[in-house]
Design a protein around this motif. Sequence first.
Motif, PDB file in Angstrom:
ATOM      1  N   ALA A 151      -8.997   7.909  12.983  1.00  0.00           N
ATOM      2  CA  ALA A 151      -7.635   8.018  13.518  1.00  0.00           C
ATOM      3  C   ALA A 151      -6.642   7.462  12.497  1.00  0.00           C
ATOM      4  O   ALA A 151      -6.436   6.254  12.412  1.00  0.00           O
ATOM      5  CB  ALA A 151      -7.533   7.263  14.840  1.00  0.00           C
ATOM      6  N   ILE A 152      -6.053   8.362  11.719  1.00  0.00           N
ATOM      7  CA  ILE A 152      -5.129   7.961  10.657  1.00  0.00           C
ATOM      8  C   ILE A 152      -3.800   8.677  10.866  1.00  0.00           C
ATOM      9  O   ILE A 152      -3.752   9.900  11.001  1.00  0.00           O
ATOM     10  CB  ILE A 152      -5.688   8.312   9.272  1.00  0.00           C
ATOM     11  CG1 ILE A 152      -7.028   7.588   9.034  1.00  0.00           C
ATOM     12  CG2 ILE A 152      -4.691   7.963   8.174  1.00  0.00           C
ATOM     13  CD1 ILE A 152      -7.732   8.013   7.768  1.00  0.00           C
ATOM     14  N   LEU A 153      -2.724   7.915  10.909  1.00  0.00           N
ATOM     15  CA  LEU A 153      -1.385   8.483  11.053  1.00  0.00           C
ATOM     16  C   LEU A 153      -0.442   7.705  10.147  1.00  0.00           C
ATOM     17  O   LEU A 153      -0.228   6.505  10.335  1.00  0.00           O
ATOM     18  CB  LEU A 153      -0.917   8.397  12.506  1.00  0.00           C
ATOM     19  CG  LEU A 153       0.473   8.973  12.812  1.00  0.00           C
ATOM     20  CD1 LEU A 153       0.539  10.459  12.462  1.00  0.00           C
ATOM     21  CD2 LEU A 153       0.839   8.757  14.275  1.00  0.00           C
TER      22      LEU A 153
ATOM     23  N   ALA B  96       4.099  11.450  15.378  1.00  0.00           N
ATOM     24  CA  ALA B  96       4.778  12.181  14.302  1.00  0.00           C
ATOM     25  C   ALA B  96       4.518  13.656  14.480  1.00  0.00           C
ATOM     26  O   ALA B  96       3.464  14.056  14.990  1.00  0.00           O
ATOM     27  CB  ALA B  96       4.286  11.710  12.934  1.00  0.00           C
ATOM     28  N   PRO B  97       5.460  14.518  14.075  1.00  0.00           N
ATOM     29  CA  PRO B  97       5.236  15.966  14.146  1.00  0.00           C
ATOM     30  C   PRO B  97       3.993  16.356  13.347  1.00  0.00           C
ATOM     31  O   PRO B  97       3.721  15.780  12.290  1.00  0.00           O
ATOM     32  CB  PRO B  97       6.503  16.559  13.540  1.00  0.00           C
ATOM     33  CG  PRO B  97       7.525  15.477  13.618  1.00  0.00           C
ATOM     34  CD  PRO B  97       6.776  14.185  13.499  1.00  0.00           C
ATOM     35  N   ALA B  98       3.241  17.335  13.847  1.00  0.00           N
ATOM     36  CA  ALA B  98       2.019  17.748  13.157  1.00  0.00           C
ATOM     37  C   ALA B  98       1.657  19.171  13.521  1.00  0.00           C
ATOM     38  O   ALA B  98       2.028  19.673  14.596  1.00  0.00           O
ATOM     39  CB  ALA B  98       0.864  16.805  13.508  1.00  0.00           C
ATOM     40  N   GLU B  99       0.948  19.828  12.614  1.00  0.00           N
ATOM     41  CA  GLU B  99       0.327  21.117  12.912  1.00  0.00           C
ATOM     42  C   GLU B  99      -1.081  20.818  13.377  1.00  0.00           C
ATOM     43  O   GLU B  99      -2.008  20.658  12.579  1.00  0.00           O
ATOM     44  CB  GLU B  99       0.329  21.997  11.664  1.00  0.00           C
ATOM     45  CG  GLU B  99       1.723  22.372  11.192  1.00  0.00           C
ATOM     46  CD  GLU B  99       1.682  23.273   9.975  1.00  0.00           C
ATOM     47  OE1 GLU B  99       1.447  24.487  10.137  1.00  0.00           O
ATOM     48  OE2 GLU B  99       1.888  22.754   8.857  1.00  0.00           O
ATOM     49  N   CYS B 100      -1.238  20.740  14.703  1.00  0.00           N
ATOM     50  CA  CYS B 100      -2.478  20.232  15.267  1.00  0.00           C
ATOM     51  C   CYS B 100      -3.692  21.067  14.901  1.00  0.00           C
ATOM     52  O   CYS B 100      -4.802  20.527  14.782  1.00  0.00           O
ATOM     53  CB  CYS B 100      -2.349  20.144  16.802  1.00  0.00           C
ATOM     54  SG  CYS B 100      -1.028  19.014  17.339  1.00  0.00           S
ATOM     55  N   ASP B 101      -3.503  22.362  14.728  1.00  0.00           N
ATOM     56  CA  ASP B 101      -4.637  23.231  14.407  1.00  0.00           C
ATOM     57  C   ASP B 101      -5.095  23.080  12.963  1.00  0.00           C
ATOM     58  O   ASP B 101      -6.095  23.674  12.567  1.00  0.00           O
ATOM     59  CB  ASP B 101      -4.298  24.687  14.719  1.00  0.00           C
ATOM     60  CG  ASP B 101      -3.050  25.167  14.019  1.00  0.00           C
ATOM     61  OD1 ASP B 101      -2.234  24.326  13.578  1.00  0.00           O
ATOM     62  OD2 ASP B 101      -2.861  26.404  13.901  1.00  0.00           O
TER      63      ASP B 101
ATOM     64  N   VAL C 222      -0.491  11.798  18.044  1.00  0.00           N
ATOM     65  CA  VAL C 222      -0.189  10.596  18.820  1.00  0.00           C
ATOM     66  C   VAL C 222      -1.296   9.571  18.594  1.00  0.00           C
ATOM     67  O   VAL C 222      -2.473   9.858  18.840  1.00  0.00           O
ATOM     68  CB  VAL C 222      -0.070  10.931  20.324  1.00  0.00           C
ATOM     69  CG1 VAL C 222       0.314   9.683  21.112  1.00  0.00           C
ATOM     70  CG2 VAL C 222       0.954  12.038  20.548  1.00  0.00           C
ATOM     71  N   LEU C 223      -0.926   8.382  18.146  1.00  0.00           N
ATOM     72  CA  LEU C 223      -1.881   7.326  17.822  1.00  0.00           C
ATOM     73  C   LEU C 223      -1.726   6.150  18.774  1.00  0.00           C
ATOM     74  O   LEU C 223      -0.620   5.618  18.952  1.00  0.00           O
ATOM     75  CB  LEU C 223      -1.668   6.844  16.386  1.00  0.00           C
ATOM     76  CG  LEU C 223      -2.501   5.635  15.939  1.00  0.00           C
ATOM     77  CD1 LEU C 223      -3.965   6.017  15.778  1.00  0.00           C
ATOM     78  CD2 LEU C 223      -1.956   5.052  14.634  1.00  0.00           C
TER      79      LEU C 223
END
Length: 403
Positions: free
Chosen positions: A224-226, A396-401, A384-385
């Motif tokens: 889990a890295i953000l 933070a915004p992310a392209e989850c796929d 989401v962390l």
Amino acid sequence: MDQMAPFVIFLLAAFSKTLASSTFDGARLGMRHVDFGGNFTKDELLARSAFRSSRLSLQYSSGEYMIELSIGTPDPQPISGVADTGSDIIWTQCEQPTSLYDPQKSQTYSALPCTSNACLHAPNPVPNQCCSYSITYGSSTAQGTLLSDTFLLGDTNPVSVPEMVIGCTTSSMATISGADAPTGIIGLSRSEYSLISQLGVDKFSYCLHPDKDTIHPMFLGSAAILDGPLVQSTPFVAPQGSTYYYVNLVGISLGSELLSIPQSLFQYNPSDGSGGVIIDSGTPITRLVPQAFKILSQAVQNVVNLPIADGSKYNLQLCFSLPSGSKVPSMPDMTFHFNNGANLELNMDKYMTQTNDGLFCLLIREPPFTQSIIGTIQMENLHVLYDLSNNMLSFAPAECDKL
């Protein structure tokens, strides 16, 4: 799922093993939405999500995302449980038509002694049954026996984790439908016998894609890295041992207007556990306590110059009637302001939706309980962390796929 609280109390004092001593370091899991592969229309998905958000008493099969893992050796048995940040334990069905796990087929299965603290203090034990429990979900119940077994976690390079405590439910009246329906709960709370605590990890994260037919990534421990310049953080406000993940919501804006919602409506009351705002993986649509919802809905009505319509078929409280062939009105962004300066910005698509039968609806409603809840729809396209060691929620915004 606050109906689990009695079970948690006895579990917290039930065992003496040191969970943090586990050699588990981290893993990436895959989550499926409960409507995965259902071939539902957009309107059907909306109605199903709103219905799950409006239930007066949650049942375990009403969650949104399912974690897939395996239990037992030498042939790990796959199970699928609701990923629930509001639940404290792990349990799955056994000896039922929908079961996927049979402990008798596992060489690492271990029964707990009838004289153990867990068995002696089990809530609502079934008469004459060793180490039994009975959990109530509104009008539904789940009964079974506590045991331990080896878990296999991870969608790539799975990790074996021994002696995980799990409830083996042998009798359940909770609603289940479909061959791919969840058969239990994967508790992700901070309580001692959730998946997170038993693994001994101090953080986990997930990223939810709007497409219900994709696999959504969850990361445990070191996986889990953000980081990066777009990360925002806000502290959890409830005590470390609480079930729910409370955050301090200090205001809501619609466009440039800060709505006149008293902050007291969102405050957590530590004396009785009432109030507050929860981040919940098991609730799709954000819910605000009645007075806050009234102020927000009035602000939306002031922007949308359309007649009010009945949205009850979608279990939504504020809908407008769109004239045939017309476009939806332009809407400003909505912002949820949290303590520590974190802002959750929602564009129109995250808080309004258009239906095929000409409705334009607010994707926020009142809750059935005393807490406000930030739902999963509003958290889509965000990584989401949950940082437990620093007591922080980050996103933070992310392209989850692509994670």
